[in-house]
Design an enzyme around this catalytic site. Structure first.
Site, short mmCIF file in Angstrom:
data_model
loop_
_atom_site.label_atom_id
_atom_site.label_comp_id
_atom_site.label_asym_id
_atom_site.label_seq_id
_atom_site.Cartn_x
_atom_site.Cartn_y
_atom_site.Cartn_z
N GLU A 83 0.85 -1.20 0.00
CA GLU A 83 0.00 0.00 0.00
C GLU A 83 0.89 1.25 0.00
O GLU A 83 1.70 1.45 0.91
CB GLU A 83 -0.93 -0.01 1.23
CG GLU A 83 -1.98 1.07 1.17
CD GLU A 83 -2.95 1.00 2.36
OE1 GLU A 83 -3.14 -0.09 2.94
OE2 GLU A 83 -3.50 2.07 2.70
N LYS A 265 -7.37 -1.18 11.52
CA LYS A 265 -6.70 -1.55 10.26
C LYS A 265 -5.54 -0.60 9.99
O LYS A 265 -4.45 -1.00 9.58
CB LYS A 265 -7.72 -1.53 9.11
CG LYS A 265 -7.21 -2.07 7.78
CD LYS A 265 -6.47 -1.07 6.94
CE LYS A 265 -6.03 -1.66 5.61
NZ LYS A 265 -5.21 -0.75 4.81
N ASP A 281 5.30 -14.02 11.59
CA ASP A 281 4.02 -14.51 11.09
C ASP A 281 2.97 -13.39 11.23
O ASP A 281 2.49 -13.12 12.33
CB ASP A 281 3.66 -15.75 11.93
CG ASP A 281 2.33 -16.37 11.58
OD1 ASP A 281 1.51 -15.71 10.92
OD2 ASP A 281 2.11 -17.52 12.00
N HIS A 379 -2.59 11.33 -0.33
CA HIS A 379 -2.28 10.13 -1.12
C HIS A 379 -2.05 10.47 -2.60
O HIS A 379 -1.67 9.61 -3.37
CB HIS A 379 -3.43 9.13 -1.05
CG HIS A 379 -3.51 8.42 0.27
ND1 HIS A 379 -4.35 7.36 0.48
CD2 HIS A 379 -2.85 8.61 1.42
CE1 HIS A 379 -4.20 6.94 1.73
NE2 HIS A 379 -3.30 7.70 2.31
C1 MEV Z 1 -5.88 3.08 5.14
O1 MEV Z 1 -5.08 1.98 4.77
C2 MEV Z 1 -5.97 3.22 6.64
C3 MEV Z 1 -6.95 4.27 7.14
O2 MEV Z 1 -8.23 4.02 6.61
C4 MEV Z 1 -6.94 4.17 8.64
C5 MEV Z 1 -8.01 5.01 9.32
O3 MEV Z 1 -9.03 5.33 8.70
O4 MEV Z 1 -7.79 5.31 10.50
C6 MEV Z 1 -6.54 5.65 6.67
#
Ligand code: MEV
Length: 429
Positions: A83, A265, A281, A379
């Protein structure tokens, strides 16, 4: 080719031939995978012996975050990830945190749990407790004999407990193992299976399972940071307003399951990438982190942010991290070995502290962007790179196409335009 040989008995080249002949892969793709396998980072014979049915190698970029200051020591953290924004965001987060001093991190002793489970109808918890109390010394001896080198380093089996499962159907013998600086899966499984064999004989019952638990709840790592509003400032939003909004986003993640998952995430973007680079792992780490997020019975964010009385933004992350700095696949993955050296972790606790700190700054960067200009603005450059590459730009073309895409109105920055720009560039050459 001798058709009696099974797929897993073939060489990588032969397996690719099989896939190509079966129409499961194009000739071009098979040739490319073969080329990568022969010229890739792993020698073909090493790659062939790491997993079953290996046909080639899969490359991802290895990046580094520099200047992540944890417990007053500055780290270079290697990360492997597909990513585009992850390393950039972590680097920025590390930089913001370093402006305010050091992230403080601590870990509970590194321990991994194993469980040997019997059906309660065959072995009651009372019976199991009797055996563990009366024959505990012998069980510890069996564990020691199963892994003498780990016990010689003051690791190995430390504790044996007995518990009933929630509804009483199963009796669990819980083994707490100190795996020293290893992740512990192999150590725990070896000890659990050795102890299981003897226990099954003594109890005259067949154990259902003997395996480590990836729960990790008893070995938590905590990292904390305090930042001035100025150190996280972003153009277009007042710093005090920005930190207030970051704290609100943290509150939202506490209340809203949908947001908590995305929040976590983002944290795991950093942690999993560093875990992958280190040859650990990633699935174990993800499983134990997300399970811990739900340990209260409600899925919660692994980190929280608030504004303190001085107006500073305070962040805290708490999670279990099932990793090691010795053993595992890094022994056979040359780049992972280098990554471990690059990280400079002198023991597993140091590595866990760095991982938690990395997750925290990764989260900070994401929340700052979300609370400020939004995630897409930051981004943009990285997306232009991805568009140019996907459209086929190579070498010096990449920067030229990225510049040209950036000059276009945002709604026209797409793959068709990238392809058109490449055609035009090549037509001029
Ligand atoms: C993107 O990979 C991760 C985010 O969505 C995390 C978040 O929203 O806190 C930017």
């Amino acid at each position: 080719m001798n058709s009696s040989r099974k797929f897993h008995d073939l060489t990588a080249r032969e397996r690719l031939d099989v896939l190509r002949d079966a129409g499961e892969i194009s000739s071009d793709d098979a040739a490319e995978l073969l080329r990568i396998n022969e010229l890739g980072v792993l020698s073909a014979d090493v790659a062939a012996h790491i997993i079953e049915n290996q046909v080639s190698q899969y490359a991802l970029p290895l990046g580094v975050v520099r200047g992540l200051v944890v417990n007053n020591k500055s780290y270079v953290v290697p990360m492997v990830v597909e990513e585009a924004s992850v390393v950039a965001a972590a680097s920025h987060g590390a930089h913001m945190a370093a402006r305010c001093g050091s992230i403080c991190a601590t870990s509970q002793p590194h321990r991994v749990l194993g469980e040997i489970v019997f059906e309660a109808a065959e072995v009651s918890a009372e019976r199991a407790r009797e055996i563990v109390v009366s024959c505990g010394t012998q069980l510890f001896e069996i564990a020691r004999a199963a892994l003498p080198s780990m016990h010689a380093r003051s690791g190995g089996l430390e504790k044996i407990d007995v518990e009933s499962s929630d509804n009483g159907t199963f009796t669990k013998i819980l083994l707490t193992v100190n795996p020293c600086d290893a992740m512990g899966a192999n150590a725990v499984n070896t000890i659990a299976e050795a102890v299981k064999t003897t226990l099954s004989q003594w109890l005259n019952a067949s154990a259902l399972v003997a395996i480590l638990s990836n729960s990790g709840d008893e070995s938590l790592t905590i990292a904390e940071v305090e930042l001035t509003p100025q150190s996280v400032a972003v153009r277009g939003t007042e710093p005090e307003e920005l930190v207030h909004r970051i704290a609100l986003l943290s509150d939202l993640a506490q209340e809203d399951y949908a947001r908590a998952v995305t929040h976590n995430k983002g944290i795991m973007n950093g942690i999993s990438s560093a875990v992958l680079a280190s040859g650990n792992d990633t699935r174990a780490v993800e499983a134990c982190a997300h399970a811990y997020a739900a340990h209260s019975g409600k899925y919660q964010p692994l980190s929280t942010w608030h504004v303190n009385k001085s107006g500073n933004l305070c962040g805290r992350i708490e999670l279990p991290l099932q990793v090691g700095i010795v053993g595992g696949s890094a022994s056979s993955l040359p780049v992972a070995k280098i990554a471990r050296r690059l990280g400079g972790y002198s023991n597993v606790t140091e590595f866990k502290n760095v991982l938690a700190a990395l997750g925290l700054v990764q989260n900070l960067s994401a929340l700052r962007a979300l609370a400020g200009p939004g995630i897409q603005a930051g981004h943009m450059n990285l997306q232009m790179n991805a568009l140019a590459l996907a459209a086929g730009a190579r070498g010096s073309e990449i920067d030229i196409i990225v510049e040209q895409l950036r000059a276009l109105p945002s709604q026209e920055r797409n793959s068709a335009q990238a392809a058109r720009l490449i055609d035009e560039l090549r037509a001029c050459e």
